[in-house]
Scaffold this active site. Structure first.
Site, mmCIF file in Angstrom:
data_model
loop_
_atom_site.group_PDB
_atom_site.id
_atom_site.type_symbol
_atom_site.label_atom_id
_atom_site.label_comp_id
_atom_site.label_asym_id
_atom_site.label_seq_id
_atom_site.Cartn_x
_atom_site.Cartn_y
_atom_site.Cartn_z
ATOM 1 N N VAL A 197 4.124 2.418 -1.577
ATOM 2 C CA VAL A 197 2.872 2.486 -0.824
ATOM 3 C C VAL A 197 3.020 2.078 0.637
ATOM 4 C CG1 VAL A 197 1.350 2.184 -2.801
ATOM 5 C CG2 VAL A 197 2.231 0.165 -1.603
ATOM 6 N N TYR A 198 4.197 1.670 1.057
ATOM 7 C CA TYR A 198 4.361 1.342 2.468
ATOM 8 C C TYR A 198 4.176 2.601 3.308
ATOM 9 C CZ TYR A 198 6.358 -3.249 1.242
ATOM 10 O OH TYR A 198 6.567 -4.516 0.766
ATOM 11 N N GLN A 199 3.144 2.582 4.125
ATOM 12 C CA GLN A 199 2.805 3.733 4.985
ATOM 13 C C GLN A 199 2.699 5.024 4.167
ATOM 14 O OE1 GLN A 199 1.925 2.329 7.628
ATOM 15 N NE2 GLN A 199 3.078 0.456 7.188
ATOM 16 N N GLY B 161 4.164 6.012 1.564
ATOM 17 C CA GLY B 161 5.445 6.583 1.146
ATOM 18 C C GLY B 161 6.364 6.942 2.297
#
Length: 346
Positions: free
Chosen positions: A74-76, A78
């Site tokens: 979920v960081y940015q 994907g």
């Protein structure tokens, strides 16, 4: 360790008096996996850190001997995983990096878009493998506890990923002490199941609450600690002593509340103590704060997220720092209190 592409940040520090320190390595908990005792965090890759800057960071990190690179699906949305995938094989050889990522957080709508169910986890795994452009993940971590799913179902999905060859080691993140102990016990109760080898938690001179239950549970079960925000969300560097720099996370509308959490009177006292220690040792507050958390009992590798390669290089200087017992005791004392019980190395 072969570096296939040299970044500008790496060129600046690899020779002469500013030669990069060499990162030491440790076992991750009681597992056979050895990791660099400083991990590279990638939460801002794709927001604030573009692909070129990420390449510089990765090259600098690897040149210093770093191996553990941490991201999440979920960081940015994907994009962080995607950038790392693009750099593997171009900046550094895939086999020279320990790729760690996470699943559970909500990515999309729908029944398999998030959570710790078997379907959601295995769907998330396929997405991470695709974005990272790899055939396996070295350390796959549950990003959070999901109370809506039976823990046995969640743990069975992890085992499916391991036995299927798509994951090598498993861990968790942001679990409480009882959650960590319960999950570890269930895994250990089934002969042949893969043990949990790591847990991520916020842990720094400004945040020592995990020492109440999480740290003892991890030590009891042989689980390595991977502290996130080891610099107190940037506050321990002292950058916020006289305001909010325009290029800092505190000035970013998406991250300002994240930083504000630690801008307190207590933090001010601790930061002053860190500055005093740094002046006495002839180093930076950043290096002192990282050396303190690095050497806490049970810690395998603090996860450091840098805005650029220059900041990362400053973090790497902590590898040359060993805190004298008197300074360590002073920092322990000023940061102790109701949030920080005593921790022993036993």
């Amino acid at each position: 360790m072969p570096v296939l592409l040299t970044g500008h940040g790496l060129q600046q520090f690899r020779h002469g008096p500013n030669k990069l320190p060499t990162v030491d390595h440790r076992q991750l908990g009681r597992s056979g996996l050895r990791v660099s005792r400083l991990a590279l965090g990638t939460m801002t890759w794709g927001h604030g850190t573009d692909t070129d800057e990420a390449a510089d960071q990765l090259a600098t990190f690897c040149e210093a001997g770093g191996t553990l690179v941490d991201t999440a699906d979920v960081y940015q949305d994907g994009h962080s995983e995607q950038i790392l995938g693009e750099l593997l094989g171009t900046v550094v050889a895939r086999d020279d990096i320990i790729v760690a990522t996470k699943a559970v957080a909500r990515r999309t709508d729908g029944p398999f878009g998030g959570g710790a169910s078997r379907g959601a986890l295995l769907t998330a795994l396929e997405g991470s493998l695709r974005r990272l452009q790899v055939d396996h993940i070295d350390l796959w971590q549950l990003h959070a506890w999901d109370p809506s799913v039976p823990l046995e179902e969640t743990l069975a999905a992890l085992e499916t990923a391991v036995t299927g060859g798509k994951v090598r080691y498993i861990g968790v993140s942001n679990y409480t002490g009882w959650q960590l102990a319960t999950a570890a016990t269930l895994q250990q109760a089934r002969p042949g199941r893969s043990p949990l080898v790591s847990t991520q938690l916020e842990y720094s001179l400004l945040e020592r609450g995990g020492e109440h239950e999480i740290v003892p549970a991890a030590q009891h079960h042989g689980i390595g600690l991977l502290p996130w925000a080891p610099l107190g969300r940037g506050v321990l560097t002292g950058k916020y002593r006289n305001g909010t720099p325009a290029d800092s996370r505190g000035a970013d509308s998406r991250l300002a509340r994240y930083v504000e959490h630690h801008r307190t009177e207590r933090a001010t006292r601790i930061v002053q103590a860190v500055f005093t220690a740094a002046e006495g040792l002839g180093t930076s507050p950043l290096a002192v704060a990282l050396a303190w958390i690095r050497d806490r009992p049970g810690v395998a590798a603090p996860v450091v997220g840098a805005r650029n390669a220059t900041q990362l290089t400053m973090a790497l200087t902590s590898e040359d720092i060993h805190l004298p017992a008197a300074i360590q005791a002073a920092l322990d004392d000023v940061s102790a209190g109701e949030h920080a019980p005593a921790v022993t190395s036993g």
